[in-house]
Design an enzyme around this catalytic site. Structure first.
Site, PDB file in Angstrom:
ATOM      1  CD  GLU A  66      -3.480  -2.007  -1.196  1.00 55.08           C
ATOM      2  OE1 GLU A  66      -3.623  -0.787  -1.261  1.00 55.08           O
ATOM      3  OE2 GLU A  66      -3.932  -2.695  -0.242  1.00 55.08           O
TER       4      GLU A  66
ATOM      5  CG  ASP B  55      -1.735   1.154   1.444  1.00 56.83           C
ATOM      6  OD1 ASP B  55      -2.680   1.311   0.662  1.00 56.83           O
ATOM      7  OD2 ASP B  55      -1.472   1.950   2.370  1.00 56.83           O
TER       8      ASP B  55
END
Lengths: 223, 223
Positions: free
Chosen positions: B116, B44
């Site tokens: 992610e 992320d």
């Protein structure tokens, strides 16, 4: 010697492109064709990754909820203002006369943003590793004890952040009682919010009792 | 050939440490001693920086408010789910039987998190440049037109995100009227929220009128 040479020494980094450090130090009030907001945008993401990876590696067994929590306690205006003050960043920023009179050189938002911009500028010129080395050294200097306990135990800060967000006010702590002999004193502290007591706690020191009271208050307010 | 070799081909990246890709593909429901949540935490932040820097470089004249806005339109569950679907990530993830029956392989949150995590794993093993190269190629493939106009013009999406956050519901669009000759038709669309009309707009196509109505509704709701 340029104005910002001492800052470069303190950072242990000398910019090749001086325009980059000048831009990183320029607050928008200074009315130049450039300011540090774009570099701050970049530096913010650089610091998020650097601190995230640092914690990812340091706390191998912690789940992502804990990592996010610790990162949030380091990567915020308060944490970055602390670092900015440690390197006297306020001395070097370019601000307008009006901002100067308004104590701008010591404003948390201004200092924190300038610190992010400086890291963004180092990242742009020298890459992630250099930015990592410099920012981790500063973070470790300002937070000598990065661990789960000492970070999650700061209930007073957490409570203040919560009440400011929800009520727009800061809690106050009141000593209700202290008793016992010197080597075994006990303190009773109340946390009040807007004049209303929301929690009380006992502790071996005022600080200890305040933290405990803040912890109870946090639970109450989150109900 | 391993289960995930086709995915590696699609990503144009072969993991040296196979445990890393396995971890990135393992949903917590799979009940292993590891899962992809920590890698997702890392990925992320990696994606935030990569996309942030990409926009910083691409839009040299845009201020940080615009850059943040465009990034938010790319770096979110919807955007990453689109990429995850483009690389058929759902086929490769490890999930529990219960999650499988619950259509888990097609769940946006699960797909977006796994994407992610995969980027986090590539970053860990191969560094920022490799992670950048792979993720920018995928982002450009899924968003062929990353520019201020086409991104900021998607008012319908922005409105839906806002109303879901504030009211927990999705707006609906209703055709009130269409008039004029074929080559010069005009459509009137109303946006309603929970049965109440919040905006109306005219447009050359239904889509155009919907976007305009959404834009007006956004302004109304933000008042």
């Amino acid at each position: 010697m340029s104005h910002y040479s001492k800052l470069e020494n303190r950072l242990n980094y000398t910019f090749e492109n001086k325009q980059l450090i000048i831009e990183a130090l320029t607050h928008k009030s200074y009315k130049k064709p450039y300011n540090n907001e774009r570099l701050e945008f970049l530096g913010d993401a650089v610091l998020d990754l650097i601190v995230g990876e640092y914690l990812f590696t340091k706390f191998e067994k912690s789940d992502e909820g804990i990592l996010s929590k610790i990162r949030a306690s380091l990567v915020n205006e308060r944490g970055f203002t602390m670092i900015a003050r440690a390197i006297n960043l306020g001395e070097y920023i370019y601000i307008s006369a009006a901002e100067e009179n308004n104590n701008g050189r010591d404003k948390p938002s201004l200092l924190s943003n300038a610190f992010e911009a400086v890291i963004g500028a180092i990242y742009l010129e020298a890459g992630l590793e250099k930015a990592r080395q410099i920012s981790i050294a500063l973070i470790e200097e300002c937070h000598p004890k990065i661990d789960l306990d000492s970070l999650s135990k700061d209930f007073k800060t957490a409570l203040q952040e919560l009440t400011q967000a929800t009520h727009g006010i800061t809690p106050t702590y009141e000593l209700l009682d202290s008793s016992g002999p010197d080597h075994k004193k006990e303190f009773v502290i109340a946390v009040t919010l807007d004049g209303k007591t929301i929690a009380k706690a006992k502790g071996r020191s005022k600080k200890d009792a305040q933290q405990k009271a803040a912890q109870i208050a946090l639970k109450e307010l989150k109900k």
